[in-house]
Design a protein around this motif. Structure first.
Motif, mmCIF file in Angstrom:
data_model
loop_
_atom_site.group_PDB
_atom_site.id
_atom_site.type_symbol
_atom_site.label_atom_id
_atom_site.label_comp_id
_atom_site.label_asym_id
_atom_site.label_seq_id
_atom_site.Cartn_x
_atom_site.Cartn_y
_atom_site.Cartn_z
ATOM 1 N N THR A 70 -54.267 -10.201 11.064
ATOM 2 C CA THR A 70 -54.450 -8.788 11.381
ATOM 3 C C THR A 70 -53.523 -8.341 12.511
ATOM 4 O O THR A 70 -52.873 -7.300 12.417
ATOM 5 C CB THR A 70 -55.913 -8.513 11.779
ATOM 6 N N THR A 71 -53.482 -9.135 13.592
ATOM 7 C CA THR A 71 -52.647 -8.752 14.736
ATOM 8 C C THR A 71 -51.163 -8.819 14.396
ATOM 9 O O THR A 71 -50.375 -8.017 14.905
ATOM 10 C CB THR A 71 -52.938 -9.655 15.956
ATOM 11 N N ARG A 72 -50.782 -9.770 13.544
ATOM 12 C CA ARG A 72 -49.374 -9.846 13.131
ATOM 13 C C ARG A 72 -48.976 -8.604 12.344
ATOM 14 O O ARG A 72 -47.885 -8.056 12.531
ATOM 15 C CB ARG A 72 -49.125 -11.109 12.305
ATOM 16 N N THR A 73 -49.856 -8.176 11.456
ATOM 17 C CA THR A 73 -49.580 -6.980 10.667
ATOM 18 C C THR A 73 -49.464 -5.750 11.561
ATOM 19 O O THR A 73 -48.554 -4.923 11.424
ATOM 20 C CB THR A 73 -50.690 -6.754 9.629
ATOM 21 N N THR A 74 -50.386 -5.633 12.518
ATOM 22 C CA THR A 74 -50.391 -4.487 13.430
ATOM 23 C C THR A 74 -49.169 -4.488 14.341
ATOM 24 O O THR A 74 -48.610 -3.436 14.655
ATOM 25 C CB THR A 74 -51.664 -4.504 14.291
ATOM 26 N N ALA A 75 -48.749 -5.689 14.776
ATOM 27 C CA ALA A 75 -47.657 -5.802 15.744
ATOM 28 C C ALA A 75 -46.283 -5.562 15.131
ATOM 29 O O ALA A 75 -45.389 -5.033 15.787
ATOM 30 C CB ALA A 75 -47.694 -7.173 16.414
ATOM 31 N N PHE A 76 -46.116 -5.944 13.866
ATOM 32 C CA PHE A 76 -44.777 -5.913 13.273
ATOM 33 C C PHE A 76 -44.585 -4.875 12.174
ATOM 34 O O PHE A 76 -43.460 -4.673 11.722
ATOM 35 C CB PHE A 76 -44.434 -7.293 12.703
ATOM 36 N N LYS A 77 -45.663 -4.218 11.737
ATOM 37 C CA LYS A 77 -45.529 -3.270 10.639
ATOM 38 C C LYS A 77 -46.173 -1.930 10.986
ATOM 39 O O LYS A 77 -47.132 -1.876 11.754
ATOM 40 C CB LYS A 77 -46.176 -3.825 9.368
ATOM 41 N N ILE A 78 -45.636 -0.878 10.392
ATOM 42 C CA ILE A 78 -46.210 0.456 10.545
ATOM 43 C C ILE A 78 -47.200 0.669 9.401
ATOM 44 O O ILE A 78 -46.818 0.594 8.227
ATOM 45 C CB ILE A 78 -45.119 1.530 10.524
ATOM 46 N N LYS A 79 -48.434 0.904 9.739
ATOM 47 C CA LYS A 79 -49.482 1.043 8.724
ATOM 48 C C LYS A 79 -49.277 2.327 7.928
ATOM 49 O O LYS A 79 -49.050 3.393 8.489
ATOM 50 C CB LYS A 79 -50.863 1.061 9.400
ATOM 51 N N SER A 80 -49.346 2.203 6.615
ATOM 52 C CA SER A 80 -49.155 3.362 5.746
ATOM 53 C C SER A 80 -50.477 4.102 5.533
ATOM 54 O O SER A 80 -51.562 3.530 5.710
ATOM 55 C CB SER A 80 -48.585 2.923 4.398
ATOM 56 N N GLY A 81 -50.372 5.358 5.151
ATOM 57 C CA GLY A 81 -51.550 6.154 4.841
ATOM 58 C C GLY A 81 -52.369 6.565 6.037
ATOM 59 O O GLY A 81 -53.557 6.884 5.907
ATOM 60 N N THR A 82 -51.777 6.576 7.219
ATOM 61 C CA THR A 82 -52.509 6.949 8.432
ATOM 62 C C THR A 82 -52.107 8.351 8.875
ATOM 63 O O THR A 82 -51.089 8.892 8.444
ATOM 64 C CB THR A 82 -52.208 5.956 9.573
ATOM 65 N N LYS A 83 -52.896 8.940 9.768
ATOM 66 C CA LYS A 83 -52.589 10.257 10.308
ATOM 67 C C LYS A 83 -51.446 10.159 11.311
ATOM 68 O O LYS A 83 -51.070 9.079 11.754
ATOM 69 C CB LYS A 83 -53.831 10.857 10.953
ATOM 70 N N TRP A 84 -50.926 11.331 11.712
ATOM 71 C CA TRP A 84 -49.716 11.354 12.532
ATOM 72 C C TRP A 84 -49.901 10.668 13.876
ATOM 73 O O TRP A 84 -48.964 10.059 14.397
ATOM 74 C CB TRP A 84 -49.221 12.792 12.724
ATOM 75 N N ARG A 85 -51.105 10.739 14.444
ATOM 76 C CA ARG A 85 -51.318 10.099 15.757
ATOM 77 C C ARG A 85 -51.179 8.589 15.659
ATOM 78 O O ARG A 85 -50.549 7.948 16.507
ATOM 79 C CB ARG A 85 -52.685 10.479 16.306
ATOM 80 N N ARG A 86 -51.773 7.994 14.630
ATOM 81 C CA ARG A 86 -51.660 6.554 14.437
ATOM 82 C C ARG A 86 -50.228 6.188 14.058
ATOM 83 O O ARG A 86 -49.695 5.174 14.520
ATOM 84 C CB ARG A 86 -52.639 6.086 13.350
ATOM 85 N N LYS A 87 -49.604 7.026 13.244
ATOM 86 C CA LYS A 87 -48.223 6.781 12.855
ATOM 87 C C LYS A 87 -47.308 6.823 14.082
ATOM 88 O O LYS A 87 -46.421 5.975 14.242
ATOM 89 C CB LYS A 87 -47.774 7.847 11.853
ATOM 90 N N ASN A 88 -47.526 7.777 14.956
ATOM 91 C CA ASN A 88 -46.753 7.893 16.189
ATOM 92 C C ASN A 88 -46.967 6.671 17.078
ATOM 93 O O ASN A 88 -46.017 6.144 17.662
ATOM 94 C CB ASN A 88 -47.153 9.170 16.931
ATOM 95 N N TYR A 89 -48.214 6.215 17.159
ATOM 96 C CA TYR A 89 -48.546 5.026 17.958
ATOM 97 C C TYR A 89 -47.810 3.799 17.419
ATOM 98 O O TYR A 89 -47.254 3.007 18.185
ATOM 99 C CB TYR A 89 -50.060 4.801 17.929
ATOM 100 N N ASP A 90 -47.809 3.646 16.099
ATOM 101 C CA ASP A 90 -47.121 2.508 15.478
ATOM 102 C C ASP A 90 -45.613 2.587 15.690
ATOM 103 O O ASP A 90 -44.962 1.566 15.951
ATOM 104 C CB ASP A 90 -47.430 2.459 13.982
ATOM 105 N N PHE A 91 -45.050 3.797 15.591
ATOM 106 C CA PHE A 91 -43.621 3.970 15.832
ATOM 107 C C PHE A 91 -43.260 3.521 17.241
ATOM 108 O O PHE A 91 -42.266 2.829 17.452
ATOM 109 C CB PHE A 91 -43.227 5.444 15.638
ATOM 110 N N HIS A 92 -44.061 3.918 18.206
ATOM 111 C CA HIS A 92 -43.785 3.594 19.607
ATOM 112 C C HIS A 92 -43.842 2.079 19.834
ATOM 113 O O HIS A 92 -42.960 1.514 20.498
ATOM 114 C CB HIS A 92 -44.803 4.289 20.509
ATOM 115 N N ASN A 93 -44.846 1.432 19.279
ATOM 116 C CA ASN A 93 -45.041 0.006 19.523
ATOM 117 C C ASN A 93 -44.135 -0.889 18.686
ATOM 118 O O ASN A 93 -43.494 -1.799 19.218
ATOM 119 C CB ASN A 93 -46.508 -0.363 19.254
ATOM 120 N N VAL A 94 -44.070 -0.614 17.393
ATOM 121 C CA VAL A 94 -43.312 -1.494 16.500
ATOM 122 C C VAL A 94 -41.807 -1.343 16.720
ATOM 123 O O VAL A 94 -41.099 -2.329 16.924
ATOM 124 C CB VAL A 94 -43.684 -1.204 15.026
ATOM 125 N N PHE A 95 -41.306 -0.100 16.705
ATOM 126 C CA PHE A 95 -39.872 0.101 16.931
ATOM 127 C C PHE A 95 -39.484 -0.259 18.360
ATOM 128 O O PHE A 95 -38.373 -0.718 18.609
ATOM 129 C CB PHE A 95 -39.472 1.535 16.606
#
Length: 428
Positions: free
Chosen positions: A206-231
């Motif tokens: 679970t943590t590997r997926t969260t750390a290295f991938k941007i989760k699909s099908g999420t709202k913009w806030r979660r997408k923004n959070y993933d962009f900040h952390n993963v990229f």
């Protein structure tokens, strides 16, 4: 068993949250980011734009870069072409020129507008403290090398000069340079702090997926959070490298340390003066034409020659470049040379002076992506875009959390608590 469950229910363990270290780092990451965000955004964006300055300048030159080659006609000499340039554009002063081996390439002149003439220059006045005059607006002009006619011009040179100075000092001189330096140090700390905050407490699927991938099908806030952390994670090492090379250019103490570490002379310019020829009014300097012919013979694979025009006749060193391509601050498959104006030969500086120049140019090339040709530029450009986005995505994370509905937060907490209580009741 029942008693044990009751004890667990009445004395539940405290929820394991972030450690004290991560909470402190998180607080610093937030507020340092908010304080330096606008400066970092400005510096990274301007640096990213500068990466492709050569390509954009060539694009702006358009059709003026090429000419129709007339039959049985030789190119005019650089001296003749510069005379033609100043006659046609009298309000500008040339400070270097580019000439090309290819017959269909135009002659390019880099120039600046002349400073306005002082109306009181002829009046008898008390001498004032010498002040530096305006530098003028930079531009490139393209001349037909067979006729001397100005075929076109572009102020893209001026644009990138301004971009470079926004990047280095926010167009605010020494004060701006200090601000950029401090913001760069903060950004370096932010990168390291971001890595610590990104690092999962436990590594699992679970943590590997969260750390290295941007989760699909999420709202913009979660997408923004993933962009900040993963990229942010993927760009970390090159971003640190670019920041360090920038700090080396910004701070003299780091410049000197780098030079000493790799064998360059700290006081290279003062040492170099001892090896340069002395001015002799009885000696005749080689013509620009002599320099062009000599260097193209020495470097037969080269296609472009550049020479800086000396400010006065007492200058004894001519700076020339000979390469397959010479851009605003780049040189491909060639050499930048300090030459004796009387002989045209390269000045034989001691090894530590030569190393100083090599280290200085190498650090710059590493900073702006010139180290790997087009691949290096594209790679640096992408990293620059990500670094530019980090202050924006980070701000949006903070703003989103700050403006969350208290009612919604309470409802979410109640749901979690209800699930936890139900789980304990099932065990009992």
């Amino acid at each position: 068993m029942e008693t044990d469950m009751e004890n667990k229910k009445t004395n539940p363990k405290k929820k394991q949250g972030k450690s004290l270290t991560k909470r402190i780092i998180g607080w610093l990451h937030l507020w340092l980011g908010l304080v330096s965000g606008i400066i970092v955004l400005t510096v990274t964006l301007s640096g990213t734009v500068f990466v492709f300055c050569d390509e954009i300048i060539d694009l702006c030159g358009g059709s003026a870069k090429y000419v129709q080659v007339p039959a049985n006609t030789k190119k005019m000499t650089p001296e003749e072409l510069l005379t033609q340039f100043h006659q046609q554009v009298p309000d500008r002063k040339a400070f270097y020129f580019d000439t090309y081996k290819d017959a269909d390439r135009s002659f390019r002149v880099a120039s600046a507008t002349k400073p306005p003439k002082d109306k009181n220059a002829d009046k008898a006045e008390k001498p004032k403290k010498k002040e530096r005059g305006p530098r003028g607006v930079f531009a490139y002009h393209y001349l037909d090398p067979y006729t001397g006619k100005v075929m076109g011009s572009t102020k893209s040179y001026e644009f990138f000069y301004v971009v470079a100075h926004i990047h280095a000092q926010l167009l605010a001189g020494k004060f701006g340079k200090t601000v950029v330096g401090i913001a760069s140090i903060i950004f370096f700390i932010q990168l390291i702090g971001g890595l610590i905050l990104w690092w999962p407490k436990k590594w699992n699927k679970t943590t590997r997926t969260t750390a290295f991938k941007i989760k699909s099908g999420t709202k913009w806030r979660r997408k923004n959070y993933d962009f900040h952390n993963v990229f942010g994670f993927y760009s970390l090492l090159p971003a640190v490298f670019i920041t360090i090379t920038g700090l080396i250019m910004a701070y003299k103490v780091l410049t000197n340390l780098t030079q000493q570490t790799f064998g360059g002379a700290v006081d290279a310019h003062s040492i170099a003066e001892k090896y340069e020829p002395k001015f002799d009014p009885e000696k005749k300097a080689l013509s620009y034409t002599d320099f062009v012919e000599k260097k193209f013979k020495e470097f037969p694979e080269a296609k472009q020659f550049r020479m800086s025009i000396p400010r006065n006749d007492s200058a004894t060193v001519y700076h020339v470049g000979i390469a397959q391509f010479i851009g605003l601050k780049s040189l491909v498959n060639g050499k930048s040379i300090e030459t004796n104006k009387y002989t045209g030969n390269e000045i034989d500086y001691p090894k530590e002076v030569q190393m100083h120049e090599i280290i200085e140019h190498m650090n710059f090339d590493l900073h702006v992506g010139y180290w790997g040709g087009m691949f290096g530029k594209i790679f640096t450009f992408v990293i620059g875009i990500i670094c530019t986005s980090l202050p924006i995505t980070g701000f949006l994370i903070w703003w989103g959390r700050r403006n969350k509905s208290p009612k919604k937060n309470k409802e979410i907490k109640n749901i979690h608590q209800h699930r936890k209580d139900s789980h304990h009741e099932q065990l009992v």
